[in-house]
Design a protein around this motif. Structure first.
Motif, PDB file in Angstrom:
ATOM      1  N   ILE A 253     -23.884   1.189   5.458  1.00 39.39           N
ATOM      2  CA  ILE A 253     -23.695   2.072   6.605  1.00 39.39           C
ATOM      3  C   ILE A 253     -24.618   3.289   6.527  1.00 39.39           C
ATOM      4  O   ILE A 253     -25.252   3.669   7.519  1.00 39.39           O
ATOM      5  N   ALA A 254     -24.723   3.895   5.350  1.00 40.01           N
ATOM      6  CA  ALA A 254     -25.551   5.096   5.203  1.00 40.01           C
ATOM      7  C   ALA A 254     -27.014   4.794   5.500  1.00 40.01           C
ATOM      8  O   ALA A 254     -27.692   5.566   6.204  1.00 40.01           O
ATOM      9  N   ALA A 255     -27.517   3.675   4.981  1.00 37.62           N
ATOM     10  CA  ALA A 255     -28.919   3.313   5.196  1.00 37.62           C
ATOM     11  C   ALA A 255     -29.191   2.998   6.659  1.00 37.62           C
ATOM     12  O   ALA A 255     -30.220   3.409   7.212  1.00 37.62           O
ATOM     13  N   LEU A 256     -28.297   2.263   7.292  1.00 41.84           N
ATOM     14  CA  LEU A 256     -28.487   1.926   8.699  1.00 41.84           C
ATOM     15  C   LEU A 256     -28.398   3.163   9.582  1.00 41.84           C
ATOM     16  O   LEU A 256     -29.179   3.321  10.538  1.00 41.84           O
ATOM     17  N   ALA A 257     -27.445   4.036   9.275  1.00 33.71           N
ATOM     18  CA  ALA A 257     -27.303   5.263  10.057  1.00 33.71           C
ATOM     19  C   ALA A 257     -28.562   6.121   9.951  1.00 33.71           C
ATOM     20  O   ALA A 257     -29.010   6.716  10.942  1.00 33.71           O
ATOM     21  N   ALA A 258     -29.137   6.168   8.759  1.00 33.75           N
ATOM     22  CA  ALA A 258     -30.351   6.966   8.554  1.00 33.75           C
ATOM     23  C   ALA A 258     -31.518   6.423   9.373  1.00 33.75           C
ATOM     24  O   ALA A 258     -32.354   7.193   9.867  1.00 33.75           O
ATOM     25  N   SER A 263     -25.265  10.342  11.848  1.00 33.37           N
ATOM     26  CA  SER A 263     -24.356  10.419  10.715  1.00 33.37           C
ATOM     27  C   SER A 263     -23.656   9.073  10.583  1.00 33.37           C
ATOM     28  O   SER A 263     -23.496   8.344  11.582  1.00 33.37           O
ATOM     29  N   PRO A 264     -23.239   8.677   9.383  1.00 32.57           N
ATOM     30  CA  PRO A 264     -22.563   7.383   9.214  1.00 32.57           C
ATOM     31  C   PRO A 264     -21.352   7.218  10.126  1.00 32.57           C
ATOM     32  O   PRO A 264     -21.147   6.148  10.701  1.00 32.57           O
ATOM     33  N   ARG A 265     -20.567   8.284  10.283  1.00 37.32           N
ATOM     34  CA  ARG A 265     -19.368   8.172  11.114  1.00 37.32           C
ATOM     35  C   ARG A 265     -19.730   7.957  12.581  1.00 37.32           C
ATOM     36  O   ARG A 265     -19.159   7.084  13.257  1.00 37.32           O
ATOM     37  N   HIS A 266     -20.679   8.736  13.090  1.00 39.72           N
ATOM     38  CA  HIS A 266     -21.089   8.595  14.490  1.00 39.72           C
ATOM     39  C   HIS A 266     -21.765   7.238  14.710  1.00 39.72           C
ATOM     40  O   HIS A 266     -21.538   6.572  15.737  1.00 39.72           O
ATOM     41  N   PHE A 271     -22.290   2.016  17.185  1.00 39.59           N
ATOM     42  CA  PHE A 271     -22.646   0.612  16.960  1.00 39.59           C
ATOM     43  C   PHE A 271     -21.505  -0.305  17.418  1.00 39.59           C
ATOM     44  O   PHE A 271     -21.728  -1.284  18.138  1.00 39.59           O
ATOM     45  N   THR A 272     -20.288   0.040  17.028  1.00 39.28           N
ATOM     46  CA  THR A 272     -19.132  -0.793  17.390  1.00 39.28           C
ATOM     47  C   THR A 272     -18.918  -0.809  18.898  1.00 39.28           C
ATOM     48  O   THR A 272     -18.620  -1.856  19.481  1.00 39.28           O
TER      49      THR A 272
END
Length: 345
Positions: A253-258, A263-266, A271-272
């Motif tokens: 999640i962290a890598a994809l969010a970056a 941010s990972p949460r957003h 994405f969902t």
């Protein structure tokens, strides 16, 4: 000049005298039914007759009323009423799908004819939304079943006593056989032929019809790409393509969010919402699809495939295949391996 049937005359692998009594298939149709739900299985049984060089199967069509029954594409099929059907035992009752079974309530006359004929049948089967008709008649109570992936949630919601398999091609539960949508009726019919006369006969039938033998009941109805919605934003479309093209990369999640500057949460929330599936779940399914394709098209070891698909280990690979396709990686490869490409693995 008459057409030659030479290319349709397959050599049987067992003598005709082992066939025994002709197996009677009675298909239940209704206004607006899907023609392929009937035509696909009927042609499988017809092809089996040619392979076996005997009238191993007969196919009759019945409906709540006699006469022409219109399909969803406008073609009409002539059907007999229940009273007009010859008396006697039915080997397989086949209930086809269409839009009518999604109506609530389903036509009581349709349910009545199915439940009455089921009492005379050795096997009861459905194609696509035909499962809703069987369920309405109480014939699926506490059974494992499937239907078209678009309406599996609806079937489970309407009938909470059922164990609905949302991705299976077909499911056998005792003498009840249910299949997924449309063309999976062909898979179901091939499975019934295999049940009656063995896999070699079913393989010859599939070869003559130029269809893929044999997707087991547990093979997924659709791929990861088909499961997910198309993202609205360019950034997420590019990320989706990156995930599918780079399964062995860091797809946490962290890598994809970056990669998309969130941010990972957003990122997880966006994405969902846009793809209709959580990012972790999408990554798992994408990697499983990659492993599936590698098993089908290479001779690579399972260790190599687990690494290249990003799944990691053979133990995890086994668990993923059992979860998604209800078979082991080895069994999947034996059933679905196509022309093998050379590999350096």
């Amino acid at each position: 000049m008459a057409r030659s049937d030479r290319n349709l005359s397959w050599t049987p692998s067992r003598p005709a005298e082992t066939i025994g009594i002709m197996k009677r298939i009675v298909a239940v149709v209704h206004d607006g039914f899907q023609l392929l739900d009937l035509a696909g299985p009927a042609d499988v049984f017809d092809a089996a007759n040619r392979v076996l060089r005997s009238r191993a199967y007969s196919v009759e069509t019945t409906a709540p009323h006699s006469g022409p029954v219109a399909t969803s594409n406008g073609v009409s099929v002539c059907a007999q009423s229940e009273e007009e059907l010859p008396a006697g035992q039915i080997d397989t009752l086949l209930v086809v799908g269409g839009s009518a079974p999604l109506h609530n309530p389903i036509d009581p006359a349709l349910v009545d004819i199915v439940t009455a004929l089921a009492e005379r049948a050795n096997r009861v089967a459905s194609v696509c939304t035909g499962a809703f008709i069987l369920a309405a008649g109480g014939l699926l109570a506490r059974k494992r079943v499937t239907t078209h992936w678009l309406v599996t949630d609806r079937l489970a919601g309407n009938h909470p006593d059922l164990e609905v398999e949302p991705e299976a091609i077909f499911v056998q539960s005792g003498n009840i056989w249910t299949s997924a949508g449309v063309t999976t009726g062909i898979d179901l019919a091939l499975a019934l032929v295999a049940d009656d006369y063995g896999h070699d006969i079913a393989r010859q039938v599939a070869s003559g019809l130029v269809v893929y033998l044999q997707r087991p009941g547990g093979q997924s109805q659709f791929s990861t790409i088909l499961r997910a919605k198309r993202p609205a934003s360019d950034a997420l479309r590019e990320l989706q393509a990156y995930i599918d093209a780079n399964p062995a990369a860091d797809l946490g999640i962290a890598a994809l969010a970056a990669r998309v500057g969130m941010s990972p949460r957003h990122f997880t929330r966006v994405f969902t919402a846009e793809l209709g599936i959580a990012p972790g779940r999408y990554v798992e399914r994408s990697r499983a699809d990659t492993a599936r394709r590698l098993l089908e098209t290479t001779e690579a070891t399972q260790e190599w495939i687990a690494r290249e698909s990003g799944i990691g280990s053979t133990v995890t690979l086994y668990r993923v295949f059992r979860r998604h396709w209800y078979v082991s990686p080895g069994d999947y490869r034996r059933k679905f391996r196509t022309h093998i490409r050379p590999t350096n693995a």
